[in-house]
Each structure stands twice: as structure tokens, then as C-alpha cells.
Design a protein around this motif. Structure first.
Motif, PDB file in Angstrom:
ATOM      1  N   ALA A  23      28.263  37.405  27.076  1.00 50.22           N
ATOM      2  CA  ALA A  23      28.500  38.286  28.225  1.00 50.22           C
ATOM      3  C   ALA A  23      27.520  37.969  29.352  1.00 50.22           C
ATOM      4  CB  ALA A  23      28.382  39.750  27.809  1.00 50.22           C
ATOM      5  N   PHE A  24      26.266  37.746  29.004  1.00 47.83           N
ATOM      6  CA  PHE A  24      25.278  37.402  30.033  1.00 47.83           C
ATOM      7  C   PHE A  24      25.560  36.025  30.618  1.00 47.83           C
ATOM      8  CE2 PHE A  24      22.978  41.044  28.495  1.00 47.83           C
ATOM      9  CZ  PHE A  24      22.328  41.503  29.631  1.00 47.83           C
ATOM     10  N   ASP A  25      25.920  35.052  29.777  1.00 46.24           N
ATOM     11  CA  ASP A  25      26.237  33.711  30.280  1.00 46.24           C
ATOM     12  C   ASP A  25      27.457  33.730  31.197  1.00 46.24           C
ATOM     13  OD1 ASP A  25      24.073  32.612  28.950  1.00 46.24           O
ATOM     14  OD2 ASP A  25      25.266  31.845  27.276  1.00 46.24           O
ATOM     15  N   ASN A  26      28.508  34.432  30.785  1.00 48.60           N
ATOM     16  CA  ASN A  26      29.704  34.535  31.626  1.00 48.60           C
ATOM     17  C   ASN A  26      29.382  35.217  32.952  1.00 48.60           C
ATOM     18  OD1 ASN A  26      31.334  33.383  29.646  1.00 48.60           O
ATOM     19  ND2 ASN A  26      32.035  35.337  28.849  1.00 48.60           N
ATOM     20  N   SER A  27      28.623  36.295  32.884  1.00 50.73           N
ATOM     21  CA  SER A  27      28.259  37.038  34.090  1.00 50.73           C
ATOM     22  C   SER A  27      27.417  36.180  35.022  1.00 50.73           C
ATOM     23  CB  SER A  27      27.501  38.313  33.710  1.00 50.73           C
ATOM     24  OG  SER A  27      28.317  39.149  32.927  1.00 50.73           O
ATOM     25  N   TYR A  28      26.498  35.424  34.456  1.00 48.52           N
ATOM     26  CA  TYR A  28      25.668  34.507  35.251  1.00 48.52           C
ATOM     27  C   TYR A  28      26.546  33.505  35.999  1.00 48.52           C
ATOM     28  CZ  TYR A  28      22.301  30.841  36.390  1.00 48.52           C
ATOM     29  OH  TYR A  28      21.545  29.899  37.053  1.00 48.52           O
ATOM     30  N   GLU A  29      27.479  32.896  35.278  1.00 51.04           N
ATOM     31  CA  GLU A  29      28.334  31.881  35.901  1.00 51.04           C
ATOM     32  C   GLU A  29      29.175  32.469  37.033  1.00 51.04           C
ATOM     33  OE1 GLU A  29      30.307  30.246  32.441  1.00 51.04           O
ATOM     34  OE2 GLU A  29      28.801  28.673  32.293  1.00 51.04           O
ATOM     35  N   ILE A  30      29.658  33.687  36.872  1.00 49.07           N
ATOM     36  CA  ILE A  30      30.466  34.320  37.921  1.00 49.07           C
ATOM     37  C   ILE A  30      29.605  34.718  39.111  1.00 49.07           C
ATOM     38  CG2 ILE A  30      31.838  36.371  38.504  1.00 49.07           C
ATOM     39  CD1 ILE A  30      33.016  36.180  35.631  1.00 49.07           C
ATOM     40  N   ILE A  31      28.514  35.433  38.855  1.00 44.79           N
ATOM     41  CA  ILE A  31      27.642  35.921  39.933  1.00 44.79           C
ATOM     42  C   ILE A  31      27.035  34.772  40.732  1.00 44.79           C
ATOM     43  CG2 ILE A  31      25.414  37.063  40.355  1.00 44.79           C
ATOM     44  CD1 ILE A  31      27.566  39.084  39.988  1.00 44.79           C
ATOM     45  N   MET A  32      26.714  33.681  40.058  1.00 50.79           N
ATOM     46  CA  MET A  32      26.109  32.530  40.738  1.00 50.79           C
ATOM     47  C   MET A  32      27.159  31.633  41.386  1.00 50.79           C
ATOM     48  SD  MET A  32      22.925  33.134  40.422  1.00 50.79           S
ATOM     49  CE  MET A  32      22.039  31.635  40.832  1.00 50.79           C
ATOM     50  N   GLY A  33      28.436  31.963  41.220  1.00 54.42           N
ATOM     51  CA  GLY A  33      29.501  31.202  41.848  1.00 54.42           C
ATOM     52  C   GLY A  33      29.822  29.888  41.161  1.00 54.42           C
ATOM     53  N   LEU A  34      29.405  29.749  39.910  1.00 51.36           N
ATOM     54  CA  LEU A  34      29.658  28.512  39.173  1.00 51.36           C
ATOM     55  C   LEU A  34      31.078  28.464  38.618  1.00 51.36           C
ATOM     56  CD1 LEU A  34      26.268  28.411  37.229  1.00 51.36           C
ATOM     57  CD2 LEU A  34      26.865  27.200  39.345  1.00 51.36           C
ATOM     58  N   LYS A  35      31.608  29.638  38.279  1.00 53.59           N
ATOM     59  CA  LYS A  35      32.966  29.756  37.745  1.00 53.59           C
ATOM     60  C   LYS A  35      33.563  31.074  38.215  1.00 53.59           C
ATOM     61  CE  LYS A  35      32.332  27.141  33.470  1.00 53.59           C
ATOM     62  NZ  LYS A  35      32.385  27.196  32.014  1.00 53.59           N
ATOM     63  N   SER A  36      34.880  31.130  38.192  1.00 51.32           N
ATOM     64  CA  SER A  36      35.565  32.394  38.483  1.00 51.32           C
ATOM     65  C   SER A  36      35.917  33.076  37.163  1.00 51.32           C
ATOM     66  CB  SER A  36      36.836  32.144  39.296  1.00 51.32           C
ATOM     67  OG  SER A  36      37.810  31.503  38.489  1.00 51.32           O
ATOM     68  N   PHE A  37      36.268  34.335  37.251  1.00 48.66           N
ATOM     69  CA  PHE A  37      36.716  35.072  36.071  1.00 48.66           C
ATOM     70  C   PHE A  37      37.914  34.359  35.452  1.00 48.66           C
ATOM     71  CE2 PHE A  37      39.445  38.390  34.192  1.00 48.66           C
ATOM     72  CZ  PHE A  37      38.580  38.873  33.236  1.00 48.66           C
ATOM     73  N   GLU A  38      38.811  33.892  36.307  1.00 49.13           N
ATOM     74  CA  GLU A  38      40.012  33.198  35.840  1.00 49.13           C
ATOM     75  C   GLU A  38      39.666  31.908  35.101  1.00 49.13           C
ATOM     76  OE1 GLU A  38      39.610  34.410  38.988  1.00 49.13           O
ATOM     77  OE2 GLU A  38      40.985  36.117  38.783  1.00 49.13           O
ATOM     78  N   ASP A  39      38.672  31.168  35.624  1.00 48.62           N
ATOM     79  CA  ASP A  39      38.224  29.937  34.947  1.00 48.62           C
ATOM     80  C   ASP A  39      37.762  30.232  33.525  1.00 48.62           C
ATOM     81  OD1 ASP A  39      38.624  28.441  37.279  1.00 48.62           O
ATOM     82  OD2 ASP A  39      36.517  28.601  37.894  1.00 48.62           O
TER      83      ASP A  39
END
Length: 94
Positions: A23-39
Motif C-alpha cells: 500500500a505504501f509502495d503503490n501510494s508512493y508511485e502514484i503521489i510521486m507521479g511514477l505510475k497512475s492508479f490504472e497502471d
């Protein structure tokens, strides 16, 4: 029998930790703009996050992420999060 219960309990705690970590890794990737929720949804069966994608305070999430990665000793992520927090605070001032 007691050993089986211990092993079952241990696995459950491990799974919980892994889900929280994810959950923290996914949230990091989204908040930092590395990935979208859809990705993330395309890559995984489930997407655990530490925030509601439709309603969240970006600075609050960044600070929670910073705390998590400090405890995990992932200092490169901490550095990037601090930069992002400062950027967000500067944007709000202007």
C-alpha cells in the motif's frame, strides 16, 4: 497442533505486513507521479493504497509516506519525498 496455529498466525501477520508495505509502495508511485492508479491495477490483481484516490490531502499523504520510509530506512525515497513536500508547501504559499 500448537505449532500449526503459530505458523498460521505468523503467515497472517506476514501477509498483513506485505499488504501494508505494498500500500505504501503503490501510494508512493502514484503521489510521486511514477505510475497512475490504472497502471497499478493493470499490473496487480488488487491495489492497496494508504489514501482514497478521490479525496486526500497531498501534503498529509507525503508526510505519512516519509514516516514509513524513514522507519524502513529507505533514505533515497525520503529525500525525494522531502523535496516534494517542500515544493507542495511553496505552491500553497504562492
Amino acid at each position: 497442533m500448537e505449532n500449526e496455529m503459530f505458523e498460521s498466525s505468523y503467515v497472517s501477520e506476514l501477509e498483513v505486513y506485505e499488504n501494508v508495505d505494498k500500500a505504501f509502495d503503490n501510494s508512493y508511485e502514484i503521489i510521486m507521479g511514477l505510475k497512475s492508479f490504472e497502471d497499478i491495477m493493470e499490473e496487480q490483481d488488487e491495489c492497496y493504497l494508504i489514501f482514497d484516490v478521490d479525496d486526500y490531502s497531498k501534503i498529509s499523504i507525503l508526510e505519512q509516506l516519509l514516516e514509513w520510509y524513514e522507519s524502513e530506512e529507505e533514505y533515497e525515497k525520503c529525500s525525494l519525498l522531502l523535496e516534494k513536500i517542500n515544493d507542495e508547501k511553496n505552491i500553497r504559499k504562492n
